[in-house]
Design an enzyme around this catalytic site. Structure first.
Site, PDB file in Angstrom:
ATOM      1  N   LYS A  41       0.837  -1.215   0.000  1.00 48.60           N
ATOM      2  CA  LYS A  41       0.000   0.000   0.000  1.00 48.60           C
ATOM      3  C   LYS A  41       0.868   1.260   0.000  1.00 48.60           C
ATOM      4  O   LYS A  41       0.574   2.214  -0.697  1.00 48.60           O
ATOM      5  CB  LYS A  41      -0.905   0.040   1.242  1.00 48.60           C
ATOM      6  N   ARG A 121      -8.606   1.431  10.052  1.00 46.80           N
ATOM      7  CA  ARG A 121      -8.168   0.058  10.308  1.00 46.80           C
ATOM      8  C   ARG A 121      -9.195  -0.712  11.120  1.00 46.80           C
ATOM      9  O   ARG A 121      -9.033  -1.904  11.342  1.00 46.80           O
ATOM     10  CB  ARG A 121      -6.893   0.102  11.129  1.00 46.80           C
ATOM     11  N   ARG A 160      11.370  -6.079   3.468  1.00 46.61           N
ATOM     12  CA  ARG A 160      11.102  -4.641   3.300  1.00 46.61           C
ATOM     13  C   ARG A 160      12.122  -3.800   4.068  1.00 46.61           C
ATOM     14  O   ARG A 160      12.484  -4.109   5.188  1.00 46.61           O
ATOM     15  CB  ARG A 160       9.694  -4.330   3.807  1.00 46.61           C
ATOM     16  N   ARG A 193      11.899  -1.955   9.709  1.00 39.88           N
ATOM     17  CA  ARG A 193      10.995  -1.473  10.743  1.00 39.88           C
ATOM     18  C   ARG A 193      10.928  -2.499  11.874  1.00 39.88           C
ATOM     19  O   ARG A 193      10.892  -3.696  11.623  1.00 39.88           O
ATOM     20  CB  ARG A 193       9.589  -1.298  10.152  1.00 39.88           C
ATOM     21  N   ARG A 204       0.628  -8.834  13.686  1.00 39.23           N
ATOM     22  CA  ARG A 204      -0.019  -7.896  12.756  1.00 39.23           C
ATOM     23  C   ARG A 204      -0.985  -8.609  11.819  1.00 39.23           C
ATOM     24  O   ARG A 204      -2.043  -8.081  11.493  1.00 39.23           O
ATOM     25  CB  ARG A 204       1.039  -7.147  11.946  1.00 39.23           C
TER      26      ARG A 204
END
Ligand code: AMP
Length: 253
Positions: A41, A121, A160, A193, A204
């Protein structure tokens, strides 16, 4: 009031900042990007911002900026508590998130529109946003739902890397920077992260299934949902997104 050439930075700085875009928008696009963590996203929001001239508004970016001490002022007790939720991979409480979005609600009026990434969310956040938009007489164009199998999501998250300074997103194999560990755009350091580490990723994904996946039905029932397969290169996914948006925007879609 301070003006920032990069709209994402303005949203990060807080309510007193004013954003500006290098792109002269043809029209405002008001979009929500949905999808599990790691579907891309953030990357799509960056592309859409650069090319459509809409502001990229990421609630996760604001929390990360607060965590690294780059917010507008010292974090409030609520923000400090929020950061503990984030580090564990849990959702930040709705009241804290909503307070932060409401403070920045003028960004929803940006000339080129907005791209909400990571917000809403929960159903409560979605209801609050709907009410705010109705009050402000703002109309949403679409809710793009990026779809991807779980195994690929986990692979994407673990590889990532994010620029500490400008927040540009890379992937160690799919989208590497030219020099390892250094951002192509601004020369900042690329970091993993905290919540992309394996123990937080599992939390998550469970949180997404429990709290955020119900938003798919919420927006489908409102006739706003636009499913897009998040497979292929970022450029291919971007092309699918724009094609779907233009098809939806054209009369008799
Ligand atoms: P993201 O970058 O969107 O994946 O967000 C990183 C983390 O920030 C999430 O795992 C949550 O802890 C927190 N967060 C970001 N946006 C929200 C939101 N809308 N509601 C609750 N928590 C959020």
């Amino acid at each position: 009031m301070t003006s920032f050439p990069n709209s994402r930075a303005a949203w990060l700085r807080g309510p007193s900042a004013e954003c500006s875009s290098d792109v002269e928008p043809d029209r405002p696009w008001r979009l929500i990007l949905l999808g599990a963590p790691g579907v891309g996203k953030g990357t799509q929001a960056d592309l859409l911002r650069d090319r459509l001239g809409a502001c990229h508004l990421s609630t996760g970016d604001v929390f990360r900026a607060a965590a690294s001490g780059h917010g507008e002022c010292a974090p409030s007790p609520a923000m400090t508590a929020a950061l503990d939720f984030m580090r564990r991979g849990d959702l930040v409480p709705d009241t804290t998130v909503w307070e932060m979005v409401r403070e920045r609600s003028r960004c929803l009026r940006c000339r080129g529109g907005f791209i909400l990434d990571g917000f809403p969310r929960t159903l409560m956040q979605a209801e609050s946003l709907k009410q705010l938009m109705e009050t402000e007489k703002l109309v949403l164009d679409a809710v793009v739902n990026y779809e991807l199998p779980l195994a690929e999501i986990v692979e994407r998250l673990s590889g990532r890397r994010t620029c500490e300074k400008c927040k540009a997103v890379y992937h160690v194999t799919r989208q590497p920077s030219q020099a390892a560990g250094i951002c192509d755009r601004c020369g900042g350091a690329l970091i993993q992260r905290e919540d992309d580490r394996p123990e937080s990723v599992m939390v998550r994904m469970q949180t997404y299934e429990r709290s955020t996946a119900p938003l798919i039905d919420f927006y489908r029932d409102l006739g706003m949902l636009l499913p897009v397969a998040a497979t292929g290169t970022p450029e291919e996914i971007y092309m699918h997104t724009v094609k779907a948006l233009l098809k939806r925007a054209s009369p008799g879609h």
